[in-house]
Design a protein around this motif. Structure first.
Motif, mmCIF file in Angstrom:
data_model
loop_
_atom_site.group_PDB
_atom_site.id
_atom_site.type_symbol
_atom_site.label_atom_id
_atom_site.label_comp_id
_atom_site.label_asym_id
_atom_site.label_seq_id
_atom_site.Cartn_x
_atom_site.Cartn_y
_atom_site.Cartn_z
ATOM 1 N N CYS A 9 0.968 -1.302 -0.046
ATOM 2 C CA CYS A 9 0.052 0.066 -0.077
ATOM 3 C C CYS A 9 0.851 1.249 0.163
ATOM 4 O O CYS A 9 1.666 1.356 0.835
ATOM 5 N N LEU A 10 0.725 2.179 -0.757
ATOM 6 C CA LEU A 10 1.438 3.300 -1.220
ATOM 7 C C LEU A 10 0.586 4.634 -0.837
ATOM 8 O O LEU A 10 -0.608 4.542 -1.205
ATOM 9 N N ARG A 11 1.294 5.601 -0.899
ATOM 10 C CA ARG A 11 0.500 7.083 -0.536
ATOM 11 C C ARG A 11 1.129 8.160 -0.961
ATOM 12 O O ARG A 11 2.406 7.848 -1.405
ATOM 13 N N MET A 12 0.550 9.155 -1.623
ATOM 14 C CA MET A 12 0.905 10.337 -2.112
ATOM 15 C C MET A 12 1.229 11.339 -0.558
ATOM 16 O O MET A 12 -0.110 11.400 0.228
ATOM 17 N N PRO A 13 2.167 11.980 -0.500
ATOM 18 C CA PRO A 13 2.342 12.802 0.704
ATOM 19 C C PRO A 13 1.510 13.817 0.639
ATOM 20 O O PRO A 13 1.541 14.462 -0.540
ATOM 21 N N MET A 14 0.844 14.531 1.496
ATOM 22 C CA MET A 14 0.055 15.733 1.560
ATOM 23 C C MET A 14 -0.443 16.182 3.034
ATOM 24 O O MET A 14 -0.151 15.487 3.826
ATOM 25 N N LYS A 15 -0.899 17.357 2.924
ATOM 26 C CA LYS A 15 -1.028 18.041 4.305
ATOM 27 C C LYS A 15 -2.062 17.228 4.974
ATOM 28 O O LYS A 15 -3.147 16.540 4.537
ATOM 29 N N GLU A 16 -1.786 17.078 6.370
ATOM 30 C CA GLU A 16 -2.609 16.462 7.335
ATOM 31 C C GLU A 16 -4.070 16.817 7.393
ATOM 32 O O GLU A 16 -4.313 18.176 7.115
ATOM 33 N N GLY A 17 -5.195 16.044 7.367
ATOM 34 C CA GLY A 17 -6.456 16.558 7.420
ATOM 35 C C GLY A 17 -7.230 16.732 6.121
ATOM 36 O O GLY A 17 -8.098 16.802 6.308
ATOM 37 N N LEU A 18 -6.302 16.650 5.106
ATOM 38 C CA LEU A 18 -7.155 16.646 3.779
ATOM 39 C C LEU A 18 -7.543 15.371 3.424
ATOM 40 O O LEU A 18 -6.676 14.405 3.475
ATOM 41 N N ARG A 19 -8.523 15.181 2.309
ATOM 42 C CA ARG A 19 -8.881 13.894 2.089
ATOM 43 C C ARG A 19 -8.143 13.081 1.262
ATOM 44 O O ARG A 19 -7.796 11.868 1.209
ATOM 45 N N SER A 20 -8.154 13.736 -0.066
ATOM 46 C CA SER A 20 -7.464 13.085 -0.984
ATOM 47 C C SER A 20 -7.116 14.215 -2.278
ATOM 48 O O SER A 20 -7.509 15.211 -2.342
ATOM 49 N N LEU A 21 -6.089 13.722 -3.027
ATOM 50 C CA LEU A 21 -5.834 14.261 -4.435
ATOM 51 C C LEU A 21 -6.894 14.002 -5.306
ATOM 52 O O LEU A 21 -7.529 12.556 -5.195
ATOM 53 N N ASN A 22 -7.035 14.497 -6.563
ATOM 54 C CA ASN A 22 -7.827 13.973 -7.657
ATOM 55 C C ASN A 22 -7.508 12.900 -8.287
ATOM 56 O O ASN A 22 -6.088 12.650 -8.429
#
Length: 162
Positions: free
Chosen positions: A120-133
């Motif tokens: 399982c992999l993720r894209m780093p992003m700001k905490e609390g945000l749901r997702s990228l497009n």
């Protein structure tokens, strides 16, 4: 690199799938769609987003996830989710690679992620945000795999005046 596959599990938004289809066609990646789909394959918004790339696309459609696994028994799959413990760019992608993405509204099912936690992999992003497009996420991951393989088989130089 052998071949790159993009897998969409139950995509809901035709424009996203059309954009992803265009990215797949432009890079030579195969696109796998797993039903149920939130739209018709002939949806005008999906077709418009994919422009005139449909004839260049290697498209596979499956009735369900079980059929996908049955027809791709040795697939090396990476599952993309904000719940993933590994960053997508920290992985070395070798051989035939399948990148799987879930529905726009809820992502991949929790039980599927638990079953394949190490992949399982993720894209780093700001905490609390749901997702990228979804189409942006696919493009980022797709081009990371291609970058790691020197953009093999792709035109890397443009020509002005054409």
């Amino acid at each position: 690199m052998s071949h790159l596959h993009i897998v969409l599990l139950e995509p809901e938004i035709p424009q996203n799938t059309g954009n992803i289809a265009r990215s797949c066609a432009a890079t030579g990646a195969s696109l796998h769609l797993i039903k149920p789909l939130g739209f018709s394959i002939d949806d005008k918004h999906m077709k418009r987003a994919g422009l005139d790339y449909w004839d260049s696309l290697d498209l596979h459609v499956y009735e369900n996830l079980s059929e996908f696994y049955l027809l791709n028994p040795n697939a090396k799959i990476y599952y993309f989710s904000k719940k993933g413990k590994h960053v997508y760019s920290d992985v070395s992608y070798d051989g035939d690679v399948y990148l799987m993405f879930g529905r726009e509204s809820i992502g991949l099912p929790e039980d599927l992620l638990k079953e394949h936690e190490d992949h399982c992999l993720r894209m780093p992003m700001k905490e609390g945000l749901r997702s990228l497009n979804l189409s942006n996420t696919v493009a980022i991951a797709l081009y990371e795999v291609l970058r790691q393989h020197g953009f093999e088989g792709l035109e890397k130089e443009g020509h002005l005046g054409e």
